[in-house]
Design a protein around this motif. Structure first.
Motif, short mmCIF file in Angstrom:
data_model
loop_
_atom_site.label_atom_id
_atom_site.label_comp_id
_atom_site.label_asym_id
_atom_site.label_seq_id
_atom_site.Cartn_x
_atom_site.Cartn_y
_atom_site.Cartn_z
N MET A 4 11.28 9.75 3.56
CA MET A 4 11.58 8.84 4.68
C MET A 4 10.38 7.99 5.05
O MET A 4 10.53 6.88 5.56
CB MET A 4 12.01 9.66 5.89
CG MET A 4 13.34 10.33 5.69
SD MET A 4 14.58 9.34 6.45
CE MET A 4 14.15 9.65 8.15
N SER A 5 9.17 8.54 4.84
CA SER A 5 8.00 7.73 5.23
C SER A 5 6.84 8.04 4.30
O SER A 5 6.78 9.12 3.69
CB SER A 5 7.63 8.00 6.69
OG SER A 5 6.78 9.11 6.75
N PRO A 6 5.89 7.09 4.16
CA PRO A 6 4.77 7.28 3.22
C PRO A 6 3.98 8.57 3.49
O PRO A 6 3.42 9.16 2.56
CB PRO A 6 3.89 6.05 3.44
CG PRO A 6 4.82 5.01 4.00
CD PRO A 6 5.84 5.76 4.80
N GLY A 7 3.96 9.04 4.74
CA GLY A 7 3.21 10.25 5.07
C GLY A 7 3.75 11.50 4.38
O GLY A 7 3.05 12.51 4.30
N GLU A 8 4.97 11.44 3.87
CA GLU A 8 5.56 12.63 3.22
C GLU A 8 5.28 12.67 1.71
O GLU A 8 5.66 13.63 1.03
CB GLU A 8 7.09 12.60 3.42
CG GLU A 8 7.50 12.75 4.87
CD GLU A 8 8.81 12.04 5.20
OE1 GLU A 8 9.14 11.93 6.39
OE2 GLU A 8 9.50 11.57 4.27
N ILE A 9 4.61 11.62 1.21
CA ILE A 9 4.52 11.48 -0.25
C ILE A 9 3.82 12.65 -0.93
O ILE A 9 4.29 13.17 -1.93
CB ILE A 9 3.86 10.13 -0.62
CG1 ILE A 9 4.22 9.75 -2.04
CG2 ILE A 9 2.36 10.11 -0.47
CD1 ILE A 9 5.20 8.67 -2.12
N ASN A 34 12.84 -1.06 2.35
CA ASN A 34 11.59 -0.72 3.06
C ASN A 34 10.45 -0.92 2.04
O ASN A 34 10.08 -0.01 1.30
CB ASN A 34 11.68 0.73 3.54
CG ASN A 34 10.43 1.17 4.28
OD1 ASN A 34 9.38 0.56 4.17
ND2 ASN A 34 10.56 2.26 5.01
N TYR A 35 9.95 -2.16 2.00
CA TYR A 35 9.08 -2.55 0.89
C TYR A 35 7.76 -1.78 0.83
O TYR A 35 7.25 -1.52 -0.25
CB TYR A 35 8.86 -4.06 0.89
CG TYR A 35 10.17 -4.81 0.75
CD1 TYR A 35 11.02 -4.53 -0.32
CD2 TYR A 35 10.60 -5.73 1.70
CE1 TYR A 35 12.25 -5.17 -0.45
CE2 TYR A 35 11.82 -6.38 1.57
CZ TYR A 35 12.65 -6.09 0.49
OH TYR A 35 13.85 -6.70 0.37
N SER A 36 7.21 -1.39 2.00
CA SER A 36 5.95 -0.65 1.91
C SER A 36 6.20 0.75 1.33
O SER A 36 5.39 1.27 0.56
CB SER A 36 5.21 -0.59 3.25
OG SER A 36 6.08 -0.17 4.25
N LEU A 37 7.35 1.34 1.66
CA LEU A 37 7.69 2.65 1.08
C LEU A 37 7.95 2.51 -0.43
O LEU A 37 7.53 3.36 -1.23
CB LEU A 37 8.93 3.24 1.79
CG LEU A 37 9.31 4.67 1.44
CD1 LEU A 37 8.19 5.65 1.78
CD2 LEU A 37 10.59 5.10 2.16
N LEU A 38 8.62 1.44 -0.82
CA LEU A 38 8.90 1.21 -2.25
C LEU A 38 7.58 1.06 -3.04
O LEU A 38 7.43 1.65 -4.11
CB LEU A 38 9.77 -0.03 -2.45
CG LEU A 38 11.16 0.01 -1.81
CD1 LEU A 38 11.91 -1.29 -2.09
CD2 LEU A 38 11.97 1.19 -2.34
N LYS A 39 6.64 0.32 -2.46
CA LYS A 39 5.35 0.15 -3.16
C LYS A 39 4.64 1.50 -3.27
O LYS A 39 4.05 1.82 -4.30
CB LYS A 39 4.47 -0.84 -2.40
CG LYS A 39 4.85 -2.28 -2.65
CD LYS A 39 3.69 -3.18 -2.28
CE LYS A 39 4.16 -4.32 -1.41
NZ LYS A 39 3.12 -5.09 -0.79
N ARG A 40 4.72 2.28 -2.19
CA ARG A 40 4.02 3.57 -2.18
C ARG A 40 4.59 4.51 -3.25
O ARG A 40 3.83 5.14 -3.98
CB ARG A 40 4.11 4.18 -0.78
CG ARG A 40 3.30 5.43 -0.58
CD ARG A 40 1.80 5.16 -0.72
NE ARG A 40 1.03 6.39 -0.82
CZ ARG A 40 0.78 7.03 -1.96
NH1 ARG A 40 1.26 6.57 -3.11
NH2 ARG A 40 0.07 8.13 -1.97
N VAL A 41 5.92 4.61 -3.36
CA VAL A 41 6.47 5.50 -4.39
C VAL A 41 6.23 4.94 -5.79
O VAL A 41 6.17 5.67 -6.77
CB VAL A 41 7.97 5.86 -4.17
CG1 VAL A 41 8.18 6.61 -2.88
CG2 VAL A 41 8.88 4.65 -4.29
N GLY A 42 6.05 3.62 -5.86
CA GLY A 42 5.72 2.98 -7.14
C GLY A 42 4.34 3.38 -7.65
O GLY A 42 4.05 3.27 -8.83
#
Ligand code: PEP
Ligand code: MN
Length: 337
Positions: free
Chosen positions: A166-171, A190-198
């Motif tokens: 749900m949020s970058p903090g959980e990665i 949610n583009y910042s989340l998409l970049k983070r999982v990328g």
């Protein structure tokens, strides 16, 4: 731009090409096909033209990609991508079924579900532990306790696991426990989340937003791939229309459309797509007939008592029937299940 390398081009020639692409201000993405290697050069289109590469050793052709989606496109990579979820391959001959509860609720619930879906032929166990609920007062998920339970179920059954972020903090915590990361419909753009999982190297299952067009959906996948993670599976899960006899309208049209536009595997979630367990089997059959590479289905030992999405969840016995029905269509389509 697509930089097509000559057959038999050397690794040294490839690395010169990549360095030149970077020097010109673009990011190189190497795609190793069966026949030959191509390099996708992506970046702001107003940068210096890459045509100079035509003169570089080992390069056969420099071709522009006209569409805004580049790395996801069939233009760049004509052959289908097979996403490897720790040995489970999505996008090949085999239809892959992902099954499990909407939310992980207890050890008993997840273990019983995992055993049941495993013996019916599912390959990946799903279960939300960070839940995107419409109401802030609804059950929000077991978080880390839930991740540990998923890992326990994986150990007991050999199933791989997928869970929603749900949020970058959980990665970090999700990467520690999960084999695949799910981006839910509400976070599809949610583009910042998409970049983070990328930036991770775990396979990503991205669900189409309920008001996301196919082109926007492809751009979301492009966000993930632009960061160097090419292991992306697309999931159709129903869109909002005027129709209110089902929870959403499962857009089966998008399967052949996506299969034409992208090399990424496409799976379908008939549980959220219909919102009613009685329609899950017919729509699962239809999805496979339309060319889907897999299905994601919600299963709960006691749907009446489920903390979330009980009305659309199959019981273990019904899931077994579902698998038998879907298998018939898979076989008719020349695929395995
Ligand atoms: C889910 O998979 O339980 C879920 C919340 O799905 P979606 O994001 O498609 O609504
Ligand atoms: Mn759900």
């Amino acid at each position: 731009m697509i930089i097509v390398m000559k057959k038999g081009a050397t690794e040294e020639e490839l690395s010169v090409v990549c360095r030149t692409i970077e020097a010109l201000g673009y990011k190189p993405h190497i795609i190793r096909g069966v026949e030959r290697i191509v390099v996708g050069a992506v970046g702001h289109e107003d940068k210096t033209p890459l045509q100079v590469l035509e003169q570089t050793a080992g390069v056969e052709a420099v071709i522009p990609i006209l569409k805004p989606w580049k790395l996801v496109s069939r233009e760049l990579k004509p052959e289908k991508t097979i996403v490897d979820v720790d040995g489970v391959k999505i996008g090949g001959e085999e239809i892959i079924v992902i099954a499990g509860p909407c939310s992980v609720e207890s050890e008993e619930q997840i273990m019983e579900t995992a055993q049941a879906v495993k013996s019916a032929g599912a390959k990946i166990l799903r279960g939300g532990v960070f839940k995107p609920r419409t109401s802030p007062y609804a059950f929000q998920g077991l978080e880390i306790t839930g991740l540990k339970l998923l890992a326990k179920a994986r150990k007991a059954t050999g199933l791989k696991i997928v869970t929603e972020i749900m949020s970058p903090g959980e990665i970090d915590i999700i990467c520690e426990y999960s084999d695949m990361i799910q981006i839910g419909a509400r976070n599809c753009q949610n583009y910042s989340l998409l970049k983070r999982v990328g930036q991770t190297r775990l396979p990503i299952l991205i669900k189409r937003g309920m008001a996301t067009t196919v082109k926007e959906f492809l751009m979301s996948a492009e966000y993930i791939m632009s960061q160097g993670n090419y292991q992306v599976v697309l999931c159709e899960r129903g869109i909002r229309t005027f129709e209110d006899s089902t929870r959403f309208t499962l857009d089966l049209n998008c399967i052949p459309v996506l299969n034409e536009m992208t090399h990424l595997p496409v799976i379908v979630d008939p549980s959220h797509g219909t919102g009613n367990w009685r329609y899950v089997t017919p729509m699962g059959r239809a999805a496979i007939a339309a060319g889907a590479d897999g299905l994601m289905v919600e299963v709960h030992p006691n749907p009446r008592e489920a903390f979330s999405d009980g009305p659309q969840s199959l019981k273990p016995e019904t899931f077994l029937e579902f698998m038998n029905e879907v298998r018939k269509v898979a076989v008719a389509m020349g695929r395995e299940l």
